[in-house]
Design an enzyme around this catalytic site. Sequence first.
Site, mmCIF file in Angstrom:
data_model
loop_
_atom_site.group_PDB
_atom_site.id
_atom_site.type_symbol
_atom_site.label_atom_id
_atom_site.label_comp_id
_atom_site.label_asym_id
_atom_site.label_seq_id
_atom_site.Cartn_x
_atom_site.Cartn_y
_atom_site.Cartn_z
ATOM 1 N N ASP A 54 0.565 -1.421 0.323
ATOM 2 C CA ASP A 54 0.400 -0.359 -0.512
ATOM 3 C C ASP A 54 0.554 1.120 0.669
ATOM 4 O OD1 ASP A 54 -2.625 1.480 0.529
ATOM 5 O OD2 ASP A 54 -1.793 1.811 2.383
ATOM 6 N N TYR A 59 3.188 10.257 0.602
ATOM 7 C CA TYR A 59 4.134 9.182 1.206
ATOM 8 C C TYR A 59 5.484 9.735 0.372
ATOM 9 C CZ TYR A 59 0.659 6.606 3.198
ATOM 10 O OH TYR A 59 -0.191 5.760 3.702
ATOM 11 N N LYS A 85 -3.557 5.639 -3.547
ATOM 12 C CA LYS A 85 -4.325 7.101 -2.956
ATOM 13 C C LYS A 85 -5.086 8.033 -4.302
ATOM 14 C CE LYS A 85 -3.906 4.695 1.435
ATOM 15 N NZ LYS A 85 -2.495 4.439 1.307
#
Length: 386
Positions: A54, A59, A85
């Site tokens: 994930d 990030y 995402k």
Amino acid sequence: MDVSARLALGSSPVHVTRLGLGTLALGGLYEPIDDAEAGALLNRSLELGIRYFDTAPGYGSGQAERRLARALPALPREDLIVSTKVGRLIRPTSFPAKVATVLREAVTNRDASRIVSASRHVAHRFRGQTVHAAPAVPSADAPDPGLTPVFDFSYDGAMRSLDESLERLQLDRVDVLLLHDPDYYFKEAMAGAYRALQKVRADGTVGAIGVGMNQSAMLTRFAQEADFDCFLVAGRYTLLDQTALDDLLPVCERRGSSVIVGGVFNSGILADPRPGTHFNYEPATQAWLEKAQRIEAVCERHAVPLKAAAIQCPLGHPAVVSVLVGSRSVAEAEENAAMLAFPIPAELWAELRAEGLLGPHVPTPGAATQSARSETAQLPAGVATA
């Protein structure tokens, strides 16, 4: 429990491994991690049987996605499950503009925690420091301080975000696509980004869609009002905090949606419950600390590591298919895999209930759970696997 056991995300063709790797650390949050360490961590995770990874654009301003891209070719694409995402676009900014944006959003949404966060960034800057420390070994794709995540839950924003993630990941599709922390953007996400997720699921660019958040209340609202395959809930269904048991999990069980649990250590308190530890990203209160220490004492009486109970506890619920654990090193990845496989006697869960440390309605891992899930893990030919 078997790290590599495969379970379905709702009625989608996507099956994830029981243990997944969260890649926030690969983005360099709090502590730097160089390219060699990141590569070794990802390769060892693959060796341990983890096939579910994930990530997110936020990030490390895309750094985690780029690092993951370098490890993916080690195995056939069909053996891997990659989730990313949407909801934040990575865009150029200046430091004053970044702080101004955070403060504006904090005031608009009455979010005191974001004001504290902005103040911390200002204090670090005045001391000549940054939240993302520079690695000892320079990285070719280190987080760019001139980039920042910008919230955008519009249809076009979600489509752009996915396109940019696919480019960083060097993929033509991802298996799972999640709305990322739409805490203050429910209406915008439903009117815009959700329609984009429906489109890319229908055309096969993604296999399953969902929402990822640190709260269960709004996830429950999404589950009730839309057609999502899965939900990633961080910190709200753990050995210490079972908030999601009262809202999200019953709805998902009724609707056939799957739940992925992140934050199983609740920011560190379930890894090492000593004074000064954190719970839910903040210093733990005495009440939470004492409860965690009492849980640890029960684990010690049964010769079970606290981390093992923390990783395995959420998987007792029939709606929960996987736990995501963020590792920063090879040693942490190995330990997490060992904790998932560690045998836990039923007497431990019984004593936690007897001590009032685990609610009477919290389902725990056991023989019945293992048997039912072993049947789920037997996949027909042609099904996407993790």
